[in-house]
Design a protein around this motif. Structure first.
Motif, PDB file in Angstrom:
ATOM      1  N   PRO A   1     -54.461  92.129  10.493  1.00  0.00           N
ATOM      2  CA  PRO A   1     -53.068  91.776  10.210  1.00  0.00           C
ATOM      3  C   PRO A   1     -52.864  91.420   8.739  1.00  0.00           C
ATOM      4  CG  PRO A   1     -54.159  90.022  11.426  1.00  0.00           C
ATOM      5  CD  PRO A   1     -55.099  91.186  11.412  1.00  0.00           C
ATOM      6  N   THR A   2     -51.652  91.703   8.228  1.00  0.00           N
ATOM      7  CA  THR A   2     -51.348  91.429   6.819  1.00  0.00           C
ATOM      8  C   THR A   2     -50.938  89.974   6.593  1.00  0.00           C
ATOM      9  OG1 THR A   2     -49.119  92.204   7.254  1.00  0.00           O
ATOM     10  CG2 THR A   2     -50.653  93.787   6.289  1.00  0.00           C
ATOM     11  N   VAL A   3     -50.470  89.312   7.658  1.00  0.00           N
ATOM     12  CA  VAL A   3     -50.142  87.889   7.545  1.00  0.00           C
ATOM     13  C   VAL A   3     -50.771  87.145   8.710  1.00  0.00           C
ATOM     14  CG1 VAL A   3     -47.930  88.279   6.384  1.00  0.00           C
ATOM     15  CG2 VAL A   3     -47.987  88.020   8.868  1.00  0.00           C
TER      16      VAL A   3
ATOM     17  N   PRO B   1     -47.162  77.754   8.185  1.00  0.00           N
ATOM     18  CA  PRO B   1     -46.318  78.956   8.292  1.00  0.00           C
ATOM     19  C   PRO B   1     -47.156  80.191   7.985  1.00  0.00           C
ATOM     20  CG  PRO B   1     -45.351  77.300   6.800  1.00  0.00           C
ATOM     21  CD  PRO B   1     -46.745  76.858   7.101  1.00  0.00           C
ATOM     22  N   SER B   2     -46.939  81.267   8.741  1.00  0.00           N
ATOM     23  CA  SER B   2     -47.713  82.497   8.509  1.00  0.00           C
ATOM     24  C   SER B   2     -47.613  82.886   7.047  1.00  0.00           C
ATOM     25  CB  SER B   2     -47.183  83.629   9.385  1.00  0.00           C
ATOM     26  OG  SER B   2     -47.641  83.445  10.703  1.00  0.00           O
ATOM     27  N   GLU B   3     -48.741  83.235   6.461  1.00  0.00           N
ATOM     28  CA  GLU B   3     -48.756  83.599   5.048  1.00  0.00           C
ATOM     29  C   GLU B   3     -49.618  84.841   4.848  1.00  0.00           C
ATOM     30  OE1 GLU B   3     -50.402  80.010   3.237  1.00  0.00           O
ATOM     31  OE2 GLU B   3     -52.370  80.952   3.194  1.00  0.00           O
ATOM     32  N   PRO B   4     -49.458  85.518   3.702  1.00  0.00           N
ATOM     33  CA  PRO B   4     -50.247  86.727   3.479  1.00  0.00           C
ATOM     34  C   PRO B   4     -51.746  86.432   3.540  1.00  0.00           C
ATOM     35  CG  PRO B   4     -48.485  86.567   1.871  1.00  0.00           C
ATOM     36  CD  PRO B   4     -48.505  85.271   2.615  1.00  0.00           C
ATOM     37  N   THR B   5     -52.484  87.388   4.068  1.00  0.00           N
ATOM     38  CA  THR B   5     -53.915  87.243   4.158  1.00  0.00           C
ATOM     39  C   THR B   5     -54.563  88.441   3.464  1.00  0.00           C
ATOM     40  OG1 THR B   5     -55.740  86.837   5.661  1.00  0.00           O
ATOM     41  CG2 THR B   5     -54.002  88.267   6.457  1.00  0.00           C
ATOM     42  N   CYS B   6     -55.879  88.550   3.548  1.00  0.00           N
ATOM     43  CA  CYS B   6     -56.548  89.659   2.855  1.00  0.00           C
ATOM     44  C   CYS B   6     -57.840  90.009   3.567  1.00  0.00           C
ATOM     45  CB  CYS B   6     -56.823  89.276   1.396  1.00  0.00           C
ATOM     46  SG  CYS B   6     -57.998  87.930   1.198  1.00  0.00           S
TER      47      CYS B   6
ATOM     48  N   PRO C   1     -57.301  79.397   0.497  1.00  0.00           N
ATOM     49  CA  PRO C   1     -56.109  78.593   0.203  1.00  0.00           C
ATOM     50  C   PRO C   1     -56.030  77.287   0.988  1.00  0.00           C
ATOM     51  CG  PRO C   1     -55.521  80.887   0.549  1.00  0.00           C
ATOM     52  CD  PRO C   1     -56.972  80.758   0.911  1.00  0.00           C
ATOM     53  N   GLN C   2     -56.696  77.190   2.141  1.00  0.00           N
ATOM     54  CA  GLN C   2     -56.669  75.935   2.918  1.00  0.00           C
ATOM     55  C   GLN C   2     -58.030  75.246   2.907  1.00  0.00           C
ATOM     56  OE1 GLN C   2     -55.193  78.875   4.410  1.00  0.00           O
ATOM     57  NE2 GLN C   2     -53.301  78.170   3.430  1.00  0.00           N
TER      58      GLN C   2
END
Lengths: 216, 285
Positions: free
Chosen positions: B251-253, B226-231, B181-182
């Motif tokens: 971690p989930t975010v 800003p912290s966002e969902p990760t995978c 995403p980034q």
């Protein structure tokens, strides 16, 4: 300028939807409204819908449904935005003993008395912007600006479960023993995460939280 | 019943993981080498999500108090049943009182030890997978230790059910990634570095995340994402520039920019990389 909302792949098995590039409570309301609407749609092969500050992720099984198909199903739901008013979620009260090991340092660095730090921490109703990083951890805002401090330069290897902490514009309760870099100002015996509860996390995004001062 | 007579330094019970609770901050967990787990369950006649043991670092030993069929796979290891060497992905019948011994892991990270019927530990939030950080699932939410006793389950594949078989491909080649995403925060130089470096997985890696050694790359964005969902498989670039890959218990975010995400089809192979092995990423457009 990028156009919002934006739909990107998050690997093969998830879609990341970005609603804005800045945190605000209004954006959070839109994120959670859309998340609830996606959950209610019960799309086949979707396993998780995770709202955060300005984004939400939808996780699915790409072996069953391709990204393009999920993205196409989500697009009309996302475009509706956050027009519906979210129902008020519960107010959760957390009794806290203000005995944290960093309380004196927080007072010193903010130029406040310990009593003033505690007063300012209990005087607000916080809202949960996001959950995660570990089971049951909820990011609560907005902290009184006079209490805002950067994270500790050396994170603790072990933060005890139930520690009430602050960092930046946020406050939180550590549900589990974990490493952590926030300033510990108090402790609670309230169980933040319990696998036998449904949902297992006590605080979820959108909830309101108040801290109640308890005598040691 | 199986008795852990010599516990490996790091072994947990895992299945294919726990979905549906990421919004409570609960990671998916599950076997790191999903391909090998599916192959083992398929050849043992198990349901594809039957639970098994995941061993890391070094060997150990088990005693089978009742007879069963056992198979190993994933990491390359020296394994013996009643003193006789085992081949990976070949089920072996063991009589009551028989012993499985693993002398050492010689290649890869995670050895999977699976039995016909699967390991029967309680299902917690939809899964038998262990999540150590929350003391959740598996056997009392912890690593296996000496004297532990494990029940053998009845997670057999239905004879009329799915007959999907899984072919275990030998590890080789690059690890496929897609843009994260980034991705746009990284300039051409950063991307060239990222895709042309021989990387290795640091020893300071575990089921929460793998630290990669060999490059340091910078991004052009501000540090206030800003912290966002990760995978699982997300390749994050923290301020220091050395990539960290989110793994199954991660971690989930998170707030670090994600340059790329590892293809699901390459995750098992990536998870098995030993610290000495070199690897390259290849971008799938």
């Amino acid at each position: 300028m990028e156009a919002f909302p934006k739909i990107d792949p998050l690997g093969d098995d998830a879609v990341l939807v970005t609603f804005a590039d800045r945190i605000s409570w209004d954006v959070g309301v839109v994120v959670r409204t859309v998340a609830n609407r996606i959950r209610a749609t019960r799309l086949k092969s979707v396993t998780d819908v995770v709202p955060a500050y300005t984004t939400l992720a939808v996780y699915f099984d790409s072996a069953r449904v391709p990204f393009a198909s999920i993205a196409a199903s989500l697009a009309p739901i996302i475009e509706l935005g956050g027009l519906e008013e979210l129902k008020d979620q519960g107010l959760i009260e957390i009794p806290v003993i203000y005995d944290g090991p960093d309380l004196a340092e927080v007072a010193e660095r903010t130029g406040l008395t310990i009593e003033a730090v505690i007063d300012r921490h209990v005087s607000r109703t916080y809202r949960a912007y996001a959950s995660g990083f570990q089971p049951g951890f909820a990011y609560l805002g907005d902290l009184d600006a006079s209490l805002a401090l950067p994270r500790r330069s050396a994170p603790r290897v072990r933060v005890p479960p139930g520690s009430v902490a602050i960092a930046g514009a946020q406050t939180a309760i550590y549900p589990l023993q974990t490493p952590g870099g926030w300033h510990l100002i108090g402790s609670t015996s309230t169980v933040m995460f319990d696998a036998n509860r449904n949902p297992p996390a006590l605080i979820r995004p959108g909830d309101s939280v108040r801290f109640i001062r308890k005598a040691p | 019943m199986i008795t852990v007579t010599v516990a490996p330094p790091f072994a947990t019970i895992q299945d294919l993981g726990r979905t549906g609770y990421r919004d409570s901050g609960v990671p998916v967990s599950g076997v790191a080498d999903r391909d090998s787990a599916l192959t083992l369950n398929s050849m043992l006649g198990n349901q594809h999500g039957a639970a098994m043991m995941e061993w890391a670092i070094a060997g150990g030993a088990l005693r089978f108090d009742t007879g069963c069929t056992v198979a190993v796979g994933g990491a390359v290891a020296e394994c013996f049943v009643n003193g006789k060497a085992m081949n990976p992905f070949v089920p072996v019948e063991v009589g009551a009182g028989g012993e499985l011994r693993v002398d050492r892991i010689v290649g890869g990270r995670f050895l999977l030890v699976a039995v016909r019927g699967g390991i029967n530990v309680p299902v917690v939030m939809g899964s038998r997978s262990t999540l150590l950080s929350a003391a959740l699932g598996g056997l009392e939410g912890r690593r296996l230790r000496n004297g532990d006793r494990l029940l053998i389950g009845d997670a057999f594949a239905s004879p009329n059910g799915m007959t999907r078989t899984f072919v275990h491909a030998a590890p080789s080649g690059t690890i496929g990634v897609i843009r994260g995403p980034q991705a746009h925060l990284f300039d051409e130089h950063a991307w060239t570095t990222f895709l042309n470096a021989d990387l290795s997985v640091s020893r300071a890696s575990d089921r929460t995340g793998y630290r990669l050694e060999g490059i340091e790359i910078r991004h052009n964005g501000d540090a206030t994402l800003p912290s966002e969902p990760t995978c699982v498989g997300a390749i994050q670039i923290p301020g220091g520039g050395a990539p960290i890959v989110i793994m199954n218990d991660g971690p989930t975010v998170g707030g670090y920019p994600k340059i790329a995400v590892i293809r699901t089809s390459c995750l098992s192979r990536f998870a098995q990389l030993a610290p000495v092995e070199k690897v390259r990423f290849a971008l799938d457009e």
